[in-house]
Design an enzyme around this catalytic site. Structure first.
Site, short mmCIF file in Angstrom:
data_model
loop_
_atom_site.label_atom_id
_atom_site.label_comp_id
_atom_site.label_asym_id
_atom_site.label_seq_id
_atom_site.Cartn_x
_atom_site.Cartn_y
_atom_site.Cartn_z
N ARG A 17 0.84 -1.21 0.00
CA ARG A 17 0.00 0.00 0.00
C ARG A 17 0.88 1.26 0.00
NH1 ARG A 17 -0.98 4.93 1.42
NH2 ARG A 17 -0.17 4.39 3.48
N ASP A 18 1.52 1.55 1.10
CA ASP A 18 2.32 2.77 1.20
C ASP A 18 3.39 2.79 0.10
OD1 ASP A 18 3.87 4.93 1.93
OD2 ASP A 18 4.28 4.27 3.96
N HIS A 212 7.90 4.33 11.97
CA HIS A 212 7.78 4.28 10.50
C HIS A 212 8.81 5.26 9.92
CE1 HIS A 212 4.97 3.88 6.88
NE2 HIS A 212 5.79 4.85 6.51
N HIS A 214 11.65 6.67 7.16
CA HIS A 214 12.01 6.75 5.74
C HIS A 214 13.52 6.96 5.66
CE1 HIS A 214 7.81 7.89 3.95
NE2 HIS A 214 7.77 6.82 4.70
N CYS A 245 9.93 9.18 -2.54
CA CYS A 245 9.53 10.25 -1.63
C CYS A 245 8.95 11.39 -2.45
CB CYS A 245 10.74 10.74 -0.84
SG CYS A 245 10.31 12.09 0.27
N ASN A 254 10.23 4.91 2.16
CA ASN A 254 10.19 3.87 3.19
C ASN A 254 11.50 3.11 3.33
OD1 ASN A 254 7.33 3.99 3.86
ND2 ASN A 254 7.01 3.30 1.76
MG MG Z 1 5.90 5.58 4.42
#
Ligand code: MG
Length: 306
Positions: A17-18, A212, A214, A245, A254
């Site tokens: 998803r992300d 979470h 990055h 990004c 991520n």
């Molecule tokens: Mg993310």
């Protein structure tokens, strides 16, 4: 230092998803389904699988209901937690019809970021979350909370820790089982991670949080290690480092699940991941996207086998 490490960590895989949402090439329903099955077979048992959003707004996620239907009827995925991101009540209604059991809701500590992302102030976004969670709670659907821009905002710069605490309390009171703290633009550094965790520790147990990070500016590993040392044992990551990004074109987003795996396994910390299978899953989806992984470990592993 490093004398208090856990025996294992939990990973929430956010690639499907992300990750995919931030990739330009459209991925077919069949390939998404195959990717998620491969991730699960590689030992990733909590996967952010899709979202229930308006098709015009995010074309990559326009097949959420169809994808979820395939996933929920697959016997090999029975033990895998499949999370769907839900932006509003309409998304919740659709998710309910599709039979989801796990959802995620999201907001940000920045008013400007929320306005640009979802056209709502922080407080309006919290009201939307309440609308979603009133339904979710009624149907015993488990909810994860995401907070973006915890370590900095592309529009406002630094963001308020008091606001962060207020949002965490709101989400906890609404009944989320966990909050994921997002370094949305990859700007966090270890000292800041320490400050945020020490602050939240005063009001919450640390197992209520997942980090979470990055890797946009290369500090994801340092930040993860800092959080680990302070007692956090849950981390979000994305297979192959999927998802660029949007705030730094060409840069990575991520942190890659492979890099997280390597950091942990090299210190003897269990992740449950079969790295051979994970590298195959990542290679599969990267070939569909026609791009390379930003993961240093994955590149080394694919060429050397270790
Ligand atoms: Mg993310």
């Amino acid at each position: 230092m490093l004398d208090n490490l856990p025996r294992s960590i939990r990973i929430v895989e956010v690639g499907p998803r992300d990750g995919l949402q931030n990739e330009k090439s459209k991925v077919s329903l069949e390939d998404k389904f195959s990717f998620i099955k491969q991730l699960s077979a590689a030992g990733l048992l909590e996967i952010e699988a899709t979202s229930f959003v308006r098709a015009q707004k995010i074309p990559q996620m326009s097949d959420g209901a169809e994808l979820f239907n395939l996933l929920k009827n697959d016997n090999e995925l029975k033990k895998t937690k499949l999370i769907s991101l839900i932006p509003n009540q309409k998304g919740m209604d659709d998710a309910l019809k599709a039979g989801v059991e796990d959802i995620a809701v999201f907001t940000s500590t920045s008013n400007t970021f929320n306005q640009k992302n979802i056209n709502a102030s922080i407080d309006e976004s919290l009201q939307r979350i309440k609308d979603v969670m009133d339904i979710a709670n009624k149907h015993k659907i488990r909810t994860r909370g995401y907070i973006s821009t915890v370590f900095g905002c592309p529009y406002e710069g630094s963001t308020s820790l008091e606001e962060l605490k207020r949002i965490c309390h709101f989400l906890k009171d609404m009944g989320v089982y966990e909050i994921s703290l997002g370094d949305t633009i990859g700007i966090a550094h270890p000292k800041q991670v320490c400050n945020v965790i020490e602050l939240l520790k005063k009001d919450f147990k640390l197992d209520f949080f997942s980090m979470h990070f990055h890797d946009t500016r290369g500090l994801a590993m340092a930040n993860i290690l800092t959080a680990l040392e302070l007692g956090v044992t849950s981390f979000d990551s994305s297979a192959g480092g999927l998802g660029g990004c949007p705030y730094a074109l060409g840069a990575s987003g991520n942190v890659a699940t492979e890099d997280l795996y390597h950091l942990m396994s090299s210190m003897g910390i269990e992740t449950g991941i079969d790295i051979k299978k994970l590298s195959c899953a990542s290679s599969f989806i990267l070939s569909k996207l026609n791009r390379e992984s930003p993961s240093k470990f994955l590149k080394a592993y694919l060429s050397s086998g270790y």
